[in-house]
Every structure is written in C-alpha cells, then in structure tokens.
Motif scaffolding. Structure first.
Motif, short mmCIF file in Angstrom:
data_model
loop_
_atom_site.label_atom_id
_atom_site.label_comp_id
_atom_site.label_asym_id
_atom_site.label_seq_id
_atom_site.Cartn_x
_atom_site.Cartn_y
_atom_site.Cartn_z
N ASP A 200 0.50 -1.62 -0.01
CA ASP A 200 -0.02 0.10 -0.16
C ASP A 200 1.07 1.03 -0.12
O ASP A 200 0.58 2.13 -0.44
N ARG A 201 1.96 0.96 0.61
CA ARG A 201 2.86 2.60 0.84
C ARG A 201 3.25 2.41 -0.70
O ARG A 201 3.79 4.09 -1.29
N VAL A 202 4.14 1.50 -1.17
CA VAL A 202 4.71 1.65 -2.60
C VAL A 202 3.25 1.86 -3.69
O VAL A 202 3.47 2.99 -4.36
N ASP A 203 2.76 1.55 -3.33
CA ASP A 203 0.61 2.17 -4.56
C ASP A 203 0.95 3.39 -4.23
O ASP A 203 0.30 4.04 -5.20
N ARG A 204 1.25 3.73 -3.21
CA ARG A 204 0.29 5.16 -3.05
C ARG A 204 1.65 6.11 -2.76
O ARG A 204 1.57 7.14 -3.72
N TYR A 205 3.07 6.07 -2.28
CA TYR A 205 4.21 7.13 -2.95
C TYR A 205 5.26 6.83 -3.74
O TYR A 205 6.14 7.06 -4.06
N GLY A 206 5.34 5.46 -4.45
CA GLY A 206 5.71 4.62 -5.19
C GLY A 206 7.49 4.22 -4.40
O GLY A 206 6.76 4.15 -3.33
N ALA A 207 8.04 3.88 -5.13
CA ALA A 207 8.96 2.75 -4.91
C ALA A 207 10.06 3.30 -3.71
O ALA A 207 10.92 2.56 -3.13
N VAL A 208 10.15 4.49 -3.58
CA VAL A 208 10.82 5.39 -2.43
C VAL A 208 10.11 6.02 -1.64
O VAL A 208 9.25 6.77 -2.30
N SER A 209 9.98 5.78 -0.16
CA SER A 209 9.09 7.04 -0.23
C SER A 209 9.84 6.89 1.51
O SER A 209 10.82 5.94 2.15
N GLY B 260 11.59 4.70 16.00
CA GLY B 260 12.22 5.70 16.76
C GLY B 260 13.05 6.24 15.21
O GLY B 260 13.63 7.62 15.76
N ALA B 261 13.25 5.88 14.01
CA ALA B 261 14.16 6.55 13.57
C ALA B 261 13.82 6.61 12.17
O ALA B 261 13.11 6.14 11.78
N PRO B 262 13.85 7.97 12.03
CA PRO B 262 13.43 8.41 10.07
C PRO B 262 14.34 6.65 9.31
O PRO B 262 15.29 6.98 9.27
N THR B 263 13.11 6.73 8.57
CA THR B 263 13.16 5.26 7.47
C THR B 263 12.52 5.95 5.85
O THR B 263 12.06 6.71 5.15
N VAL B 264 13.19 5.07 5.32
CA VAL B 264 13.14 5.50 3.53
C VAL B 264 13.31 3.77 3.29
O VAL B 264 14.06 2.87 3.95
N LEU B 265 11.37 3.66 2.98
CA LEU B 265 11.39 2.44 2.38
C LEU B 265 11.17 2.10 0.88
O LEU B 265 11.43 3.27 -0.07
N LEU B 266 12.93 1.44 0.68
CA LEU B 266 13.19 1.21 -1.18
C LEU B 266 12.30 -0.46 -1.31
O LEU B 266 12.07 -1.58 -0.94
N ALA B 267 11.89 -0.30 -2.96
CA ALA B 267 10.73 -1.45 -3.11
C ALA B 267 11.85 -2.07 -4.71
O ALA B 267 12.19 -0.79 -6.03
#
Length: 482
Positions: A66-75, A81-88
């Motif tokens: 759902d995150r990939v569908d909403r924001y794309g392959a990088v979000s 407790g840490a800022p994070t980047v999801l990669l797909a």
C-alpha cells in the motif's frame, strides 16, 4: 495501547524526538535530490505500531505494498524511533545489498539483546574478520562432517517426539530439533540440563527483538535482556571450558564452532576473535540457526498437508534414495545432491513465507537513489515480499510452483529479486547449513509419516517471524518404524 507500552514510549520520547527534529531539520542543498515522499508520522511512534499490527494480523505484505502504491518505490516513514526510507524493487534491493555505505542496522532492541560485536553490526575489516571466522566452520569440507551428526539428531528427535503420537504441534518441535542440532554442532552440547536451560533462554531472547528498547519491568524487552544475559553466561562458560580442552588436547578445531573460533589466530599468532566476539556471534548463530530453519520446515509441513501431488513427488524422490542405503545407514553428502525437487519445494516455501520479512540498513553518508535523498544517519528498510510477490517477476505469485526453482537457483528472476537468504557481501553465511538440516529432516519425515492439519483456519502471524495458528497442530499417522 497497554500501560507498559505507553510508559515505554514516554520514556524514550524526549531523546528520540530531539533526534527526529534534528534529522528533519536537515534540508537538501539547493539543486540536489529531495527527500522522498511520505510522512514521518507522530514523534517516536511513527508507523511502528501500524507495521507491528499488520505483521501480527498477517497483512504486512499488503501494508508495505500500500505504501508503494501510494508513494512509489521510494518513500519516507519512521520505524522504531528512527527516520526511515522504504525502498522497493530489484534495482533498489541491489542498491541496498551492494552499497558499502549502507551497513546492516538492527533495531535498537536487537542491538541491545544480541550484542554490538556481531556479524550483523560490524562493518568493514571487522565484519570481514568475523565473517571469515564463521566461514571456516561452514566451509564445504567441514559441512560434509556434519551430515552424519545431523542425521542422527533428526532420527532421534522423530523417534522420541513424533513416533507413536496421534497429534503433535509442529512449530515448537521443529524449534527444538533445530536447537538440538545447532547446540551440538556449535557447542558440543548433548542432551543435558544445561542444554535445556539454554533452549529456554533462547526462546525468551526472541520475544523482545523488535520491542521498544526500554528496560522497564514487565516488558518483553526486559525479559529478553535477562534471558540474553543468562545465555551469555552459559556460552562464556562453555568457551572457557572448550579453551581448556584445546590446551589439553581433548578437543580439536573441527569439534564444534567454539573450538573452531578459539583455534583461529592472526598473522602474529594472537587469537583472531575476543571472547566477547565469540559469545556475541554464538548468540546470533543460535538465533539464526534455530529460527529460520525451523520456520521453513514448519511451513513446508503446513503446505504439504494440502498439496498431495507435491508430497507424492517428494516421497518418490526420497524412497529412491533410501533404496540405495543399508538398514540404519545415515545419509551422506552425496545423497543430499539427489534431493533437487525437495530443495525446490523449500525455496518456493521461502518465497511465499520468508522467515525474515525485511531488514534495516543505515546510511553512513548522504546517498541518492532514483532522484531521492537518503540523509546520513537515516535507516533504509527493505521487504522481501515486494519482489517475492511481484507478478512481473514471479508469474502467478500467489501460486505454489516449485518448478520456478527447478534449476536450484532463482536465476530465472532478475538479480536481487529472491531474498530469502539476502544478497551481496552479507548474504546468509549459514545458507548451506540450513539446506542440510532441511533436506535431512524432510527425508525422514515424508517417508515415516502422513499428516493432516487440525485447524481448519490456515493462517499465520509475524512476531516478528512467522508462526502458524496455534503452532500448527497436526494429526499424525506413522507409515514406518523409525
């Protein structure tokens, strides 16, 4: 939200909030890449509770998709407790697994529980040194020596804990089998009160791996810390005893993992590893060696209960091998090479239910991927399901098809698409060991027993590793005497 979790979140709120404010304040330089789309969510909490709820509800694959569908392959998001980047995607996976500026980053809870001198945490020369030491124990000529020992443990286990039972619960039995195997080969531990104590502590260690890292009473994290401390004392004692045996000539380098690590020296003749490094990496080896293989074999049993064609093909493969063996003769290294279909079934099981849902890396410098900035200090998160369940990579991804792996590899898929064992310089060092455990166990299991599931509802949850409903109780029918 229960009171213990609320107290834990309050206790970490201030320092983590300051950290988040500092990292959020970091603005990309004009003309450079921008932060990925998405939201860091509420301070401290971020998306952590949402992800954990999805994992426990068996909807984690949908959550990340759902995150990939909403924001794309990088979000961007915030986890633990840490800022994070999801990669797909395969390209993103390659970027993660082969980038020296993205070393492994476990959640703070895992760091505290497993130790900071493990192969999971160290970088550069230290990582290569530890990995090289463990590889000595797992090289092919050593693995050949282990097949007979594993064979003996599997037959003993099935004879004592499965034979003669009308019902068994698969998950705890598989965990005990893999623990007994790895305790024997890592520490030379046979059945004893010490082995039982270590098994109990190891089970509690896993409870707090992905918990809020606050040491308060009645929390999973506190219980895991205490269990880890007890397990360390046991392993430290075994290490000292093994060192004395080596000095007296009562043990050899090939006796077990501890003996192997203690025997390694650098160019000056000094010990290659400190005692703390041996203890920390022994804990990690226990966790990795027990949980991943036991989960794989449990879910193979789960699937085979409803797939008679695949089960029949496996039985044929193993009966052919058995015909070439004498009564009571243990399996050999060469026998394992004949179990091609069984390993294809194992790989397809790992594709659909990978033991490790995903993992973290940490950016040691500002990085750019696909036009987006990954600031120094941020986490990078990857999830296996994003390629394992991608219809563009694996046709009909929800179907169970061992033929995808009939060439004993995922070569038909793009590189870095099949991630059950990771990839790159940190690919799972125990992959071949897991293969031996799995093949030997399934050889006897499918020849000696028939089974069917006790629960009509065939589901599982992740906490953080997958566990089937009620531990997978099955009705058992014995085909042959062990």
């Amino acid at each position: 939200m229960d009171s213990s979790l609320l107290l834990a979140l309050v206790a970490v709120a201030l320092p983590v909030l300051l950290h988040l404010l500092k990292t959020m304040a970091k603005k990309p330089r004009p003309g450079t890449a921008k932060l990925p789309p998405g939201s860091l969510g509420l301070p401290v909490i971020g998306q952590s509770l949402s992800l954990l709820r999805a994992m426990r509800a068996n909807t984690a694959e949908r959550w990340v998709q759902d995150r990939v569908d909403r924001y794309g392959a990088v979000s961007k998001l915030s986890l633990f407790g840490a800022p994070t980047v999801l990669l797909a995607g395969p390209a993103a996976n390659k970027f993660v697994f082969f980038n020296s500026a993205l070393p492994s980053q476990q959640p703070r809870s895992a760091q505290r529980i497993l130790g900071d001198k493990t192969i999971l945490e160290l970088m550069g020369a230290d990582h290569r040194r530890i990995r090289g030491a463990l590889a000595e124990f797992l090289k092919p000529d050593m693995l050949r020596l282990y097949v007979g020992k594993i064979d003996g443990e599997v037959r003993r286990h099935l004879g004592e804990r499965w034979a003669g039972r009308r019902t068994v619960t698969v998950m705890p039995l598989m965990k005990r089998l893999t623990f007994d195997i790895i305790a024997l080969l890592l520490f030379g531990l046979g059945r004893s009160p010490l082995q039982d104590a270590l098994a109990d502590d190891l089970a509690r260690v896993m409870d707090g791996i992905w918990a809020v890292p606050v040491n308060l009473p009645f929390t999973a994290f506190r219980r895991s810390l205490k269990a880890s401390a007890r397990a360390r004392r046991i392993i430290a004692g075994i290490t000292r005893e093994t060192k004395a045996k080596l000095e007296r000539g009562e043990a050899a380098r090939s006796s077990d993992l501890i003996a192997c690590l203690l025997s390694l020296t650098d160019d000056t003749g000094a010990p290659l590893l400190s005692e703390d490094e041996i203890v920390d990496n022994s804990i990690v080896s226990l966790v990795a060696g027990q949980d991943t293989s036991s989960i794989l074999m449990t879910f193979m049993v789960r699937h085979l209960a409803g797939d008679p064609d695949t089960l029949a093909a496996m039985v044929r493969e193993h009966e052919e091998i058995a015909k070439s063996k004498g009564d009571g003769e243990a399996l050999s290294w060469d026998d394992l090479a004949k179990m091609k279909f069984t390993w294809s079934v194992a790989l397809e099981t790992l594709r659909l239910v990978p033991p490790v849902f995903g993992s973290f890396r940490r950016a040691t410098q500002d990085l750019e991927f696909d036009g987006h900035l990954i600031p120094k200090g941020w986490q990078v998160f990857w999830a296996a399901s994003l390629t394992h369940r991608d219809a563009a990579i694996f046709h009909e991804p929800d179907e169970f098809k061992p033929s995808r792996f009939e060439n004993q590899s995922a070569a038909a898929a793009p590189p870095c698409s099949f991630l059950a064992f990771g990839a790159g310089p940190r690919i799972c060092i125990g992959m071949e060991f897991a293969r031996i455990e799995t093949l030997v166990t399934m050889h006897y299991l499918v020849r000696w027993f028939r089974w069917k599931l006790c629960c009509k509802e065939d589901t599982f949850a992740r906490d953080p590793m997958p566990s089937p409903l009620h531990g997978l109780p099955i009705e058992l029918e014995q085909k042959a005497l062990p």
